[in-house]
Design an enzyme around this catalytic site. Structure first.
Site, PDB file in Angstrom:
ATOM      1  N   CYS A 104      41.796  38.092  41.710  1.00 36.54           N
ATOM      2  CA  CYS A 104      42.191  39.466  42.030  1.00 36.54           C
ATOM      3  C   CYS A 104      41.243  40.459  41.374  1.00 36.54           C
ATOM      4  O   CYS A 104      40.768  41.401  42.014  1.00 36.54           O
ATOM      5  CB  CYS A 104      43.629  39.704  41.579  1.00 36.54           C
ATOM      6  SG  CYS A 104      44.287  41.334  42.017  1.00 36.54           S
ATOM      7  N   CYS A 105      40.951  40.246  40.089  1.00 29.43           N
ATOM      8  CA  CYS A 105      40.025  41.122  39.366  1.00 29.43           C
ATOM      9  C   CYS A 105      38.630  41.090  39.998  1.00 29.43           C
ATOM     10  O   CYS A 105      37.942  42.113  40.056  1.00 29.43           O
ATOM     11  CB  CYS A 105      39.929  40.699  37.902  1.00 29.43           C
ATOM     12  SG  CYS A 105      41.370  41.078  36.893  1.00 29.43           S
ATOM     13  N   CYS A 113      45.297  48.206  35.473  1.00 35.55           N
ATOM     14  CA  CYS A 113      46.165  48.317  36.636  1.00 35.55           C
ATOM     15  C   CYS A 113      47.636  48.313  36.201  1.00 35.55           C
ATOM     16  O   CYS A 113      47.992  47.724  35.178  1.00 35.55           O
ATOM     17  CB  CYS A 113      45.908  47.165  37.599  1.00 35.55           C
ATOM     18  SG  CYS A 113      44.251  47.154  38.335  1.00 35.55           S
ATOM     19  N   CYS A 145      49.447  44.949  35.482  1.00 38.63           N
ATOM     20  CA  CYS A 145      48.783  44.109  34.486  1.00 38.63           C
ATOM     21  C   CYS A 145      48.673  44.770  33.117  1.00 38.63           C
ATOM     22  O   CYS A 145      47.966  44.268  32.241  1.00 38.63           O
ATOM     23  CB  CYS A 145      47.386  43.730  34.978  1.00 38.63           C
ATOM     24  SG  CYS A 145      47.379  42.766  36.498  1.00 38.63           S
ATOM     25  N   CYS A 153      38.511  41.079  32.397  1.00 35.82           N
ATOM     26  CA  CYS A 153      38.649  41.015  33.853  1.00 35.82           C
ATOM     27  C   CYS A 153      37.453  40.338  34.503  1.00 35.82           C
ATOM     28  O   CYS A 153      37.520  39.910  35.648  1.00 35.82           O
ATOM     29  CB  CYS A 153      38.828  42.415  34.434  1.00 35.82           C
ATOM     30  SG  CYS A 153      37.391  43.498  34.215  1.00 35.82           S
TER      31      CYS A 153
END
Length: 254
Positions: free
Chosen positions: A126-127, A210, A213, A238
């Site tokens: 995702c990162c 985010c 997170c 990340c």
């Protein structure tokens, strides 16, 4: 995506520069960087405390300094509010870069909207889409970039130089003016220079990313404890400031 690195000035002996500026203050480091790279350098910031200090210093040296940020699509409203304050206070343009919508759609369709809670590898994936790939595209037009990294933030950042060759981005130059600063020095600068801050700092946050997170830290916790707090045994990173090989290895091992 492979970054096309712009050629460095012919007279630049980067190895000597790294040594020469190792013990110099952020003002001197930033001035050298802006003078050396001209319009081929920019500040990359998520508008956390360190980034705001760098922006304030750079703006005092060069009012039209280039600034860009990455909007992952999951940022808190408080971060967007701060970006607006920055534009108003410093009268500068902030370029906002977003993830590739097709790449992100494919990831979400396959893994869901919040897969990062399931495994470290999915979190890194995702990162990678929301941050790393977006950064790579943003850096294409530059030969150097300025970040807010400090050595004391995490163990993984302990060897950060104020000026270094960025092996994660094909050898372009990375500037970390606050590498040897403490958290207290950052806070003192913000107070003494009336630098805008993210309102989440007043709610117990010490590192802001985010929304899903990031959480406030508890008393006695490390300042990065609020990032990906459910993960154990891996660096609180990340991937933006790590060699891609490290990210790949972590994703494959977990």
């Amino acid at each position: 995506m492979e970054i096309v690195v712009l050629e460095m000035p012919d007279s630049l002996d980067i190895d000597n520069v790294i040594v020469e500026y190792r013990n110099k203050g952020p003002n001197e480091v930033i001035k050298w960087a802006l003078d050396t790279f001209g319009d081929k350098i920019a500040i990359c910031t998520s508008f956390q405390a360190e980034g705001m200090v760098i922006l304030d210093i750079a703006h005092s040296i060069q009012p039209d300094v280039k600034v860009f940020t990455i909007d992952t699509g999951r940022l808190p409203q408080e971060t967007h509010d701060l970006i607006d304050k920055v534009r108003e206070k410093y009268q500068i343009q902030v370029d906002v870069h977003h993830p590739d919508p097709d790449e992100l759609r494919q990831f979400v369709t396959k893994h869901g909207i919040n897969p990062f809670y399931e495994s470290v590898s999915l979190r890194l994936g995702c990162c990678e889409i929301r941050k790393t790939h977006t950064l790579e595209k943003a850096l294409v037009e530059f030969g150097a970039w300025i970040t807010g990294l400090r050595r004391s933030q995490t163990r993984a950042r302990g060897a950060v130089e104020k000026i270094e060759i960025d092996v994660a981005h094909n050898g372009m130059i990375k500037i970390n003016p606050l590498a040897d600063w403490s958290r207290e020095q950052v806070s003192q600068y913000i107070k003494s220079h009336d630098v805008p801050q993210n309102e989440l700092y007043h709610q117990g946050y010490t590192s802001i990313g985010c929304v899903p997170c990031t959480r406030p830290v508890k008393s006695g916790e490390d300042v990065r404890a609020g990032r990906w707090w459910w993960e154990k045994g891996v660096p609180k990173e990340c991937g933006i400031h790590m060699n891609p090989a490290w990210v790949k290895a972590v994703a494959e091992d977990l």
